[in-house]
Structure formats: C-alpha cells, structure tokens
Design an enzyme around this catalytic site. Structure first.
Site, mmCIF file in Angstrom:
data_model
loop_
_atom_site.group_PDB
_atom_site.id
_atom_site.type_symbol
_atom_site.label_atom_id
_atom_site.label_comp_id
_atom_site.label_asym_id
_atom_site.label_seq_id
_atom_site.Cartn_x
_atom_site.Cartn_y
_atom_site.Cartn_z
ATOM 1 N N HIS A 260 -4.160 1.319 7.959
ATOM 2 C CA HIS A 260 -2.794 1.866 7.995
ATOM 3 C C HIS A 260 -2.682 3.058 7.026
ATOM 4 O O HIS A 260 -2.134 4.107 7.376
ATOM 5 C CB HIS A 260 -1.815 0.732 7.627
ATOM 6 C CG HIS A 260 -0.379 1.122 7.506
ATOM 7 N ND1 HIS A 260 0.611 0.623 8.332
ATOM 8 C CD2 HIS A 260 0.270 1.920 6.621
ATOM 9 C CE1 HIS A 260 1.780 1.115 7.967
ATOM 10 N NE2 HIS A 260 1.597 1.909 6.931
ATOM 11 N N GLU A 261 -3.215 2.896 5.815
ATOM 12 C CA GLU A 261 -3.128 3.976 4.811
ATOM 13 C C GLU A 261 -4.006 5.156 5.200
ATOM 14 O O GLU A 261 -3.626 6.311 5.011
ATOM 15 C CB GLU A 261 -3.533 3.471 3.417
ATOM 16 C CG GLU A 261 -2.760 2.266 2.894
ATOM 17 C CD GLU A 261 -1.263 2.373 3.001
ATOM 18 O OE1 GLU A 261 -0.727 3.490 3.105
ATOM 19 O OE2 GLU A 261 -0.603 1.320 2.995
ATOM 20 N N GLN B 271 2.812 9.914 1.923
ATOM 21 C CA GLN B 271 4.174 9.362 1.937
ATOM 22 C C GLN B 271 5.033 9.864 0.782
ATOM 23 O O GLN B 271 6.255 9.752 0.821
ATOM 24 C CB GLN B 271 4.129 7.827 1.890
ATOM 25 C CG GLN B 271 3.537 7.213 3.142
ATOM 26 C CD GLN B 271 3.419 5.709 3.001
ATOM 27 O OE1 GLN B 271 2.444 5.213 2.429
ATOM 28 N NE2 GLN B 271 4.406 4.978 3.492
ATOM 29 N N CYS C 288 6.199 -0.377 7.342
ATOM 30 C CA CYS C 288 5.819 0.839 6.607
ATOM 31 C C CYS C 288 6.991 1.269 5.744
ATOM 32 O O CYS C 288 8.129 1.281 6.209
ATOM 33 C CB CYS C 288 5.458 1.945 7.595
ATOM 34 S SG CYS C 288 4.939 3.471 6.798
ATOM 35 N N LEU C 289 6.680 1.623 4.502
ATOM 36 C CA LEU C 289 7.741 2.059 3.587
ATOM 37 C C LEU C 289 8.411 3.345 4.075
ATOM 38 O O LEU C 289 9.535 3.635 3.679
ATOM 39 C CB LEU C 289 7.168 2.263 2.178
ATOM 40 C CG LEU C 289 6.646 0.983 1.506
ATOM 41 C CD1 LEU C 289 5.942 1.313 0.197
ATOM 42 C CD2 LEU C 289 7.791 -0.002 1.266
ATOM 43 N N HIS D 68 -2.221 7.324 7.524
ATOM 44 C CA HIS D 68 -1.255 8.216 6.859
ATOM 45 C C HIS D 68 -1.943 9.506 6.413
ATOM 46 O O HIS D 68 -1.379 10.597 6.552
ATOM 47 C CB HIS D 68 -0.647 7.537 5.631
ATOM 48 C CG HIS D 68 0.526 6.644 5.922
ATOM 49 N ND1 HIS D 68 1.664 7.077 6.564
ATOM 50 C CD2 HIS D 68 0.747 5.343 5.607
ATOM 51 C CE1 HIS D 68 2.537 6.070 6.643
ATOM 52 N NE2 HIS D 68 2.001 4.999 6.080
ATOM 53 N N GLY E 205 0.828 -1.194 0.000
ATOM 54 C CA GLY E 205 0.000 0.000 0.000
ATOM 55 C C GLY E 205 0.862 1.243 0.000
ATOM 56 O O GLY E 205 2.059 1.172 0.314
HETATM 57 O O1 GNR Z 1 4.089 -2.646 2.496
HETATM 58 C C1 GNR Z 1 3.462 -2.537 3.551
HETATM 59 N N1 GNR Z 1 3.193 -3.637 4.287
HETATM 60 C C2 GNR Z 1 2.336 -3.661 5.364
HETATM 61 C C3 GNR Z 1 2.342 -4.789 6.162
HETATM 62 C C4 GNR Z 1 1.506 -4.867 7.248
HETATM 63 C C5 GNR Z 1 0.668 -3.824 7.543
HETATM 64 C C6 GNR Z 1 0.652 -2.679 6.763
HETATM 65 C C7 GNR Z 1 1.489 -2.600 5.682
HETATM 66 S S1 GNR Z 1 1.447 -1.181 4.683
HETATM 67 C C8 GNR Z 1 3.075 -1.203 4.030
HETATM 68 C C9 GNR Z 1 3.244 -0.130 2.976
HETATM 69 C C10 GNR Z 1 3.087 1.240 3.592
HETATM 70 O O2 GNR Z 1 3.905 1.772 4.259
HETATM 71 N N2 GNR Z 1 1.947 1.838 3.405
HETATM 72 O O3 GNR Z 1 1.723 3.023 3.970
HETATM 73 NI NI NI Z 2 2.922 3.088 5.750
#
Ligand code: GNR
Ligand code: NI
Length: 172
Positions: free
Chosen positions: A133-134, A51, A91-92, A137, A46
């Site tokens: 999670h997104e 980001q 998270c990236l 953000h 995601g």
């Molecule tokens: O790549 C991602 N893997 C992930 C794994 C478990 C829970 C959430 C994520 S999101 C993350 C990519 C990211 O940072 N999205 O904002």
């Molecule tokens: Ni993230």
C-alpha cells in the site's frame, strides 16, 4: 517534532511519483521523525512521504499493537512477491473508506534505513499489505484505484463534499 498535514484524496499531488533518496542527512531523519509522529497521532499503521506532500521514497510503518516497532523504508524495492491475500484496506488520505484489495501474500523487500544502511525484510499478512500500500503511494497510486470506476466516482464525490463541508465549518 512536528505534525505534518496529510493530503486528502482526490488531491492531484497524491499522484506524483516519488524520487529516490540520495542524501542521508539530518533533514531526512527529521522528516522520518515527523512522519512517524504524524502516523502515530493519526493513528495509522503506515505513512508514505507522498501523503505529506514530500515526493521522496520514504515510508514509515508500525503494525505492532504496542506502537513501538517503527519500520523505516527508504528507496524500497520488492525482491520477491508471491501468493495472494485479500485485506480490507483504509488510507489516511481517504478517511472513512474501507474496501477489500487483493495483494501479494508474501513479499521480500530491500530498502535503506534513515542512516543509509541497506536491509532486507520478509513480510506477510498486514505488514506485507501495508508495504505494498505504501509503495503504491510512492508511485502515485491510491488504493481506491483498484476499485471499480463506479466506486471511485462515488468516493471522489463523497470526499469533495466532506472537504466543502469542512471549509464551511471553518469559515463559520
Ligand atoms: O492506517 C492504515 N491502515 C491500513 C489498513 C489496511 C491496509 C493498509 C493500511 S495503510 C493505512 C495508513 C495509510 O494510509 N498509509 O498510506
Ligand atoms: Ni494510504
């Protein structure tokens, strides 16, 4: 197509609140394409516009193993959330950090696609986690904020140290 630069925690721009999208034009669709390419290349499941330093309510997600199930969520709103699950998240924007976070188990989300059409999506497991999670953000929240103050402080200093070392190796 273009790869976008992903902001790294603790960059203060990760805490900006995204505005709703009101214009569904070619520029928006180009952003979605570039975000998808950036997510696949990272690789991640995601990516939120926050980001890549674009403070609009735009999310791309693909939790499929085949990387051919792109979901585009613009102006997402949660209609229903129930249950709870604990998932190890990454998270990236916080590379190398994986920690357990508790989220709703099941969510129903309404959003627009990149053409302005409205749709509803029901999600559970990793997809539900990823949507939450997104959406965090877009509100300026990074998953580490769910952890203890001690862990947050340690993660922050580790990220700052890694950024300094990267700068040094670039200069050399
Ligand atoms: O790549 C991602 N893997 C992930 C794994 C478990 C829970 C959430 C994520 S999101 C993350 C990519 C990211 O940072 N999205 O904002
Ligand atoms: Ni993230």
């Amino acid at each position: 197509m273009a790869l976008l630069t992903i902001l790294r925690y603790p960059d203060p721009r990760l805490h900006k609140v995204a505005s709703p999208v009101t214009v569904f034009d070619d520029a928006l669709r180009a952003l979605v394409r570039d975000m998808a390419q950036t997510m696949y290349e990272a690789p991640g499941v995601g990516l939120a516009a926050t980001q890549v330093n674009v403070h609009k309510q735009v999310i791309v997600i693909d939790v499929s193993e085949t990387h051919d199930q792109l979901l585009v969520l613009i102006n997402p709103r949660i209609l229903q959330a129930d249950g709870s699950q604990v998932c190890e998240e990454g998270c990236l924007s916080v590379p190398g950090v994986y920690e357990e976070v508790e989220r709703a188990e099941h969510v129903v989300v309404e959003a627009e696609n990149e053409f302005g059409g409205t749709f509803k999506l029901e999600a559970e497991e990793l997809l539900a986690v990823c949507i939450q999670h997104e959406m965090d953000h877009l509100k300026g929240k990074v998953f580490v904020e769910y952890l203890s103050r001690l862990k947050q402080t340690r993660i922050k200093s580790r990220m700052q140290k890694e950024a300094r070392e990267e700068d040094k190796s670039k200069a050399a």
